[in-house]
Design an enzyme around this catalytic site. Structure first.
Site, PDB file in Angstrom:
ATOM      1  N   ARG A  37       8.000   3.829  -1.196  1.00 41.68           N
ATOM      2  CA  ARG A  37       7.798   3.887   0.286  1.00 41.68           C
ATOM      3  C   ARG A  37       7.148   5.218   0.682  1.00 41.68           C
ATOM      4  O   ARG A  37       7.226   6.206  -0.127  1.00 41.68           O
ATOM      5  CB  ARG A  37       8.966   3.692   1.342  1.00 41.68           C
ATOM      6  CG  ARG A  37       9.930   4.783   1.172  1.00 41.68           C
ATOM      7  CD  ARG A  37      11.008   4.569   2.228  1.00 41.68           C
ATOM      8  NE  ARG A  37      11.647   3.420   2.309  1.00 41.68           N
ATOM      9  CZ  ARG A  37      11.844   2.476   3.502  1.00 41.68           C
ATOM     10  NH1 ARG A  37      11.285   3.005   4.541  1.00 41.68           N
ATOM     11  NH2 ARG A  37      12.563   1.610   3.265  1.00 41.68           N
ATOM     12  N   PHE A  40       4.191   5.432   6.459  1.00 42.13           N
ATOM     13  CA  PHE A  40       4.032   4.443   7.428  1.00 42.13           C
ATOM     14  C   PHE A  40       3.933   2.900   6.465  1.00 42.13           C
ATOM     15  O   PHE A  40       3.625   1.823   6.953  1.00 42.13           O
ATOM     16  CB  PHE A  40       2.701   4.423   7.694  1.00 42.13           C
ATOM     17  CG  PHE A  40       2.392   5.590   8.485  1.00 42.13           C
ATOM     18  CD1 PHE A  40       3.194   5.764   9.776  1.00 42.13           C
ATOM     19  CD2 PHE A  40       1.388   6.630   8.285  1.00 42.13           C
ATOM     20  CE1 PHE A  40       2.957   7.039  10.516  1.00 42.13           C
ATOM     21  CE2 PHE A  40       1.158   7.696   8.671  1.00 42.13           C
ATOM     22  CZ  PHE A  40       2.021   7.852   9.944  1.00 42.13           C
ATOM     23  N   ALA A  41       4.480   2.904   5.460  1.00 44.04           N
ATOM     24  CA  ALA A  41       4.551   1.743   4.524  1.00 44.04           C
ATOM     25  C   ALA A  41       5.707   1.559   3.640  1.00 44.04           C
ATOM     26  O   ALA A  41       6.183   2.602   2.973  1.00 44.04           O
ATOM     27  CB  ALA A  41       3.179   1.837   3.505  1.00 44.04           C
ATOM     28  N   VAL A  43       6.987  -0.701  -0.033  1.00 42.09           N
ATOM     29  CA  VAL A  43       6.337  -1.736  -0.837  1.00 42.09           C
ATOM     30  C   VAL A  43       7.599  -2.292  -1.431  1.00 42.09           C
ATOM     31  O   VAL A  43       8.482  -1.708  -1.947  1.00 42.09           O
ATOM     32  CB  VAL A  43       5.467  -1.001  -1.971  1.00 42.09           C
ATOM     33  CG1 VAL A  43       5.029  -1.969  -3.064  1.00 42.09           C
ATOM     34  CG2 VAL A  43       4.180  -0.072  -1.515  1.00 42.09           C
ATOM     35  N   ASP A 152      -6.920  10.607  -2.324  1.00 41.61           N
ATOM     36  CA  ASP A 152      -5.230  10.796  -2.578  1.00 41.61           C
ATOM     37  C   ASP A 152      -4.820  10.689  -4.060  1.00 41.61           C
ATOM     38  O   ASP A 152      -3.896   9.694  -4.204  1.00 41.61           O
ATOM     39  CB  ASP A 152      -4.642  10.195  -1.818  1.00 41.61           C
ATOM     40  CG  ASP A 152      -3.205  10.491  -1.390  1.00 41.61           C
ATOM     41  OD1 ASP A 152      -2.878  11.690  -1.702  1.00 41.61           O
ATOM     42  OD2 ASP A 152      -2.332   9.974  -0.934  1.00 41.61           O
TER      43      ASP A 152
HETATM   44  P1  ADP Z   1       1.888   4.981   0.547  1.00 43.32           P
HETATM   45  O1  ADP Z   1       0.374   4.666   1.304  1.00 43.32           O
HETATM   46  O2  ADP Z   1       3.025   4.843   1.621  1.00 43.32           O
HETATM   47  O3  ADP Z   1       1.885   6.121  -0.450  1.00 43.32           O
HETATM   48  P2  ADP Z   1       1.395   3.360  -1.777  1.00 43.32           P
HETATM   49  O4  ADP Z   1       0.330   2.154  -1.673  1.00 43.32           O
HETATM   50  O5  ADP Z   1       1.290   4.555  -2.583  1.00 43.32           O
HETATM   51  O6  ADP Z   1       1.813   3.457  -0.392  1.00 43.32           O
HETATM   52  O7  ADP Z   1       2.842   2.526  -2.423  1.00 43.32           O
HETATM   53  C1  ADP Z   1       4.020   3.321  -2.249  1.00 43.32           C
HETATM   54  C2  ADP Z   1       4.586   3.493  -3.778  1.00 43.32           C
HETATM   55  O8  ADP Z   1       4.898   1.938  -4.017  1.00 43.32           O
HETATM   56  C3  ADP Z   1       3.708   3.741  -4.842  1.00 43.32           C
HETATM   57  O9  ADP Z   1       3.860   5.139  -5.310  1.00 43.32           O
HETATM   58  C4  ADP Z   1       4.313   2.963  -5.929  1.00 43.32           C
HETATM   59  O10 ADP Z   1       5.579   3.783  -6.451  1.00 43.32           O
HETATM   60  C5  ADP Z   1       4.987   1.598  -5.565  1.00 43.32           C
HETATM   61  N1  ADP Z   1       3.747   0.520  -5.359  1.00 43.32           N
HETATM   62  C6  ADP Z   1       2.783   0.572  -4.794  1.00 43.32           C
HETATM   63  N2  ADP Z   1       2.016  -0.708  -5.179  1.00 43.32           N
HETATM   64  C7  ADP Z   1       2.529  -1.121  -6.287  1.00 43.32           C
HETATM   65  C8  ADP Z   1       2.206  -2.024  -7.022  1.00 43.32           C
HETATM   66  N3  ADP Z   1       1.052  -3.094  -6.628  1.00 43.32           N
HETATM   67  N4  ADP Z   1       3.142  -2.540  -8.062  1.00 43.32           N
HETATM   68  C9  ADP Z   1       4.190  -1.945  -8.149  1.00 43.32           C
HETATM   69  N5  ADP Z   1       4.636  -0.715  -7.463  1.00 43.32           N
HETATM   70  C10 ADP Z   1       4.009  -0.253  -6.369  1.00 43.32           C
HETATM   71 MG    MG Z   2       0.925   6.571  -2.197  1.00 39.89          MG
END
Ligand code: ADP
Ligand code: MG
Length: 351
Positions: A37, A40-41, A43, A152
């Site tokens: 997480r 703002f997101a 996962v 990033d």
């Molecule tokens: P944020 O914009 O909040 O940083 P991310 O896209 O980086 O969001 O996702 C947060 C975390 O979720 C990642 O650092 C990773 O640990 C996990 N994650 C994101 N996408 C995936 C994926 N496709 N498969 C497995 N884990 C994921």
């Molecule tokens: Mg991230």
């Protein structure tokens, strides 16, 4: 996929082809554990009921601090679409929307973050690190060829397809990515303090070279298990970055070849124009050394002619590691991100 017109608004993309579906995600998928997480997101892992296939669902909030930020989420989706042919970028499968979130349904990267390999007691071998860095550079090279900068890149945003054996890398998190070269220069202060390039801190123009700085930081972290610029606080970190205060005397550097230090030194230079491009980096001899027992495959991207320096780019012998006093003693677990613009400064405390 058909060619698309890519609109740009300060480097943000607005045109998408993916249909945004409105049926509830849980009618089609079993939503299981949280994978990660950010501010703002969140996962979450999910399994398609009809097929049993695994995905990662990134729930991205549309409203942030009372503002409608749907366009920012659409931008992230558009960048994923634009990078759909890049095998080093996570694949976007579908998109959903509910009252609060846009949900990006992504390929599931089962191996977790390469960050875990930076903080593990057992660091990866040099040949494994080289393989991952080559793959990161292949992905970054293809992004840059499409004029997309990630902005990033950090070990938390580089995932692996499997953990054991260590799989292939997948670049994720295009929330801060920008498209270059449409109107004028792009200047913004975005990124994560420990990984951000000095020109971004100085509000100087952003170029593809800013991502290469971050590749240097990631390489340093995979080799040493330490974050090269992390200070006691953000100000200290910024100072370390702007002074390029890097300690190459760490014990960990004795377990890798001198070429590894040479590679990092080429990337962690203050002037962006002096940094090699991703294509330049892909021909660095460190990435093509033979390691007993390690298989070397040809690069996934065609070697392109080097832009600035002709054949002499890597001709110089590796410099001797130079002992430099380092004022930081870094906890590498800091995962904060900041977004500052001219009018007002805001800081996100991150994950
Ligand atoms: P944020 O914009 O909040 O940083 P991310 O896209 O980086 O969001 O996702 C947060 C975390 O979720 C990642 O650092 C990773 O640990 C996990 N994650 C994101 N996408 C995936 C994926 N496709 N498969 C497995 N884990 C994921
Ligand atoms: Mg991230």
């Amino acid at each position: 996929m058909a060619r698309r017109r890519l609109e740009s608004r300060g480097g943000l993309l607005a045109d998408i082809q993916t249909a945004i579906l409105t049926e509830p995600l849980d009618s089609l998928f079993h939503i299981t554990e949280e994978l990660g997480r950010g501010k703002f997101a969140v996962v979450k892992k999910c399994v398609e009921k009809a097929t049993g296939k695994e995905f990662a669902a990134k729930f991205v909030r549309k409203r942030r601090r009372g503002r409608d930020c749907r366009a920012d989420v659409i931008h992230e989706l558009a960048v994923l679409e634009a990078a759909c042919c890049n095998s080093r970028v996570i694949n976007l499968h579908a998109a959903y929307e509910n009252e609060h979130d846009i949900i990006l349904l992504l390929e599931y990267a089962a191996g977790g973050e390469i960050f875990d390999h930076c903080v593990s007691d057992e660091l990866l071998s040099e040949s494994q690190i080289v393989r991952l860095i080559r793959q990161i550079l292949e992905g970054v090279h293809l992004l840059h060829q499409s004029n997309i900068v990630h902005l990033d890149l950090k070990p938390q945003n580089i995932l692996l397809t499997s953990l054991s054996p260590v799989g292939d890398i997948k670049i994720v998190d295009f929330g801060l990515a920008r498209r270059l070269g449409t109107v004028g220069e792009l200047r913004e202060i975005v990124g994560t303090p420990e990984y951000v390039a000095p020109e971004i801190l100085n509000y100087e123009p952003i170029t593809t070279a800013s991502d290469l700085w971050s590749v240097g930081v990631i390489t340093y972290m995979l080799i040493t298990g330490e974050s090269p610029f992390a200070g006691e606080d953000k100000q200290q970190t910024f100072l370390n970055v702007s002074q390029v205060n890097v300690d190459y005397s760490r014990e960990a550097f004795t377990r890798v070849s001198e070429l590894a230090v040479h590679f990092i030194r080429k990337l962690l230079v203050k002037t962006p124009e002096d940094r090699p491009s991703a294509a330049d980096c892909l021909s660095h001899p460190w990435l093509w050394q033979q390691y007993p027992g390690a298989e070397l495959s040809p690069p996934a991207v065609p070697r392109v002619p080097r832009e600035r320096s002709g054949g002499a780019k890597w001709a110089s012998a590796p410099e001797d590691p130079e002992d430099k006093e380092n004022i930081l003693d870094s906890p590498q677990s800091k995962r904060s991100r900041f977004v500052i613009d001219e009018a007002h400064a805001t800081r996100d405390s991150g994950v």
